[in-house]
Design an enzyme around this catalytic site. Structure first.
Site, PDB file in Angstrom:
ATOM      1  CG  ASP A  47       5.304  -2.327  -2.932  1.00 52.26           C
ATOM      2  OD1 ASP A  47       4.517  -2.456  -2.242  1.00 52.26           O
ATOM      3  OD2 ASP A  47       5.265  -1.686  -3.884  1.00 52.26           O
ATOM      4  CB  THR A 128       2.695   3.224  -6.516  1.00 61.93           C
ATOM      5  OG1 THR A 128       2.576   1.799  -6.103  1.00 61.93           O
ATOM      6  CG2 THR A 128       4.250   3.424  -7.111  1.00 61.93           C
TER       7      THR A 128
END
Length: 322
Positions: A47, A128
């Site tokens: 990320d 995720t």
């Protein structure tokens, strides 16, 4: 393919391809080094690293156009985040030719920009749980002009090369520009884009609904009730992330919903979760609205504050389902 003739589209395709390939390297490298058992995970590193390289590149290519991103460097600047920051910096340095921790934090924080007449929005790693389990995830970058998404790119490392759902695909890169169609290419191959079109199915009983593995992301009970009311008998297609938009745009399903979770009845969609995927689907012939049939409104800041939930389809069945 004329969609890549603009400098904005060429930039977005290059950055998303580079970022998606970086997420793969982070996943593999951290597993080989045993770092996945530490107090931070590959998804955290990916990320931050993706937002850093995109923020840096965007500031150089389009300095007047802000980036609205998901991440902030604040957690990395704490003592608890120091080790994560070191790992992020290591991966970013391999892309940039060198960087220190302060530079990396500054590049990440370029994503704190506000919406403007023309801006970019980034989800550095959408999905995720998919990323952690080796399933589907996506890097999503879009450009918004005067409240309308005009360019969107998705990098989906685990889809098939034509954006079909596979267990361990070789990866797809999907791009759309307003008025120029939606196009797909293998993630690791350049100049091989092919046009995308949605499914032509109109029989609701056979309509395939794209569903998340994570029930907390929507209201699973309401989706099941709706499917029953529509007479849907086709099994749902389970997968994570905005990669769903790519599969829908390639004809691999007919419907996608985001109902409000009972745990978060006031939730508003983040713009980076929908911008890139929505234009890709529209340019492939599909349709995207909220649950009331209103178009998505990207004029309201970092969230779709004027919209309630989401419904995306191949277009042919949209009004009946609404």
């Amino acid at each position: 393919m004329d969609v890549l003739e603009s400098k904005e589209a060429a930039f977005a395709v290059t950055m998303v391809r580079q970022a998606a390939q970086l997420t793969r390297r982070i996943q593999t490298s951290m597993a080989l080094e045993g770092l996945t058992k530490s107090d931070f995970s590959p998804v955290t590193v990916a990320d931050y690293a993706v937002q850093a390289i995109v923020g840096r590149a965007l500031a150089g290519a389009f300095p007047a156009e802000p980036l609205v991103g998901e991440e902030s460097s604040e957690p990395l600047r704490t003592p608890e985040g120091a080790r994560t920051l070191d790992v992020v910096t290591r991966f970013v340095s391999k892309i940039t030719g060198g960087a220190d921790t302060e530079e990396v934090c500054a590049w990440i924080d370029l994503g704190a920009g506000e919406t403007a007449d023309c801006f970019w929005t980034l989800d550095p790693l959408d999905g995720t749980k998919g990323y952690l389990r080796g399933g589907q995830y996506a890097v999503a970058l879009a450009r918004v002009e005067h409240g309308q998404v005009t360019l969107g790119v998705l990098g989906c490392p685990n889809l098939g090369t034509a954006a079909e759902l596979e267990v361990c695909g070789l990866g797809a890169l999907v791009v759309a520009a307003r008025g120029h169609g939606a196009w797909c290419a293998p993630l690791d191959a350049e100049d091989t884009f092919q046009p995308m079109r949605v499914s032509e199915a109109e029989d609701l009983s056979q309509a395939r609904i794209l569903r998340s593995f994570e029930p907390g992301h929507t209201n699973a009970g309401e989706i099941e009730a709706l499917a029953a009311a529509l007479g849907v008998t086709a099994p749902p297609v389970l997968m994570d992330s905005q990669a769903k938009y790519a599969v829908l745009s390639a004809g691999g399903a007919e419907m996608l919903f985001r109902f409000l979770s009972p745990k978060a009845p006031d939730y508003k969609e983040k713009i980076w979760d929908q911008a890139a995927g929505s234009i890709i689907l529209e340019e492939a012939g599909g349709r995207v609205t909220d649950l009331r049939g209103a178009p998505l409104d990207f004029r309201t800041g970092r969230t779709l504050a004027n919209n309630a939930g989401l419904f995306a389809s191949n277009g042919r069945i949209h009004d009946r389902v609404l």
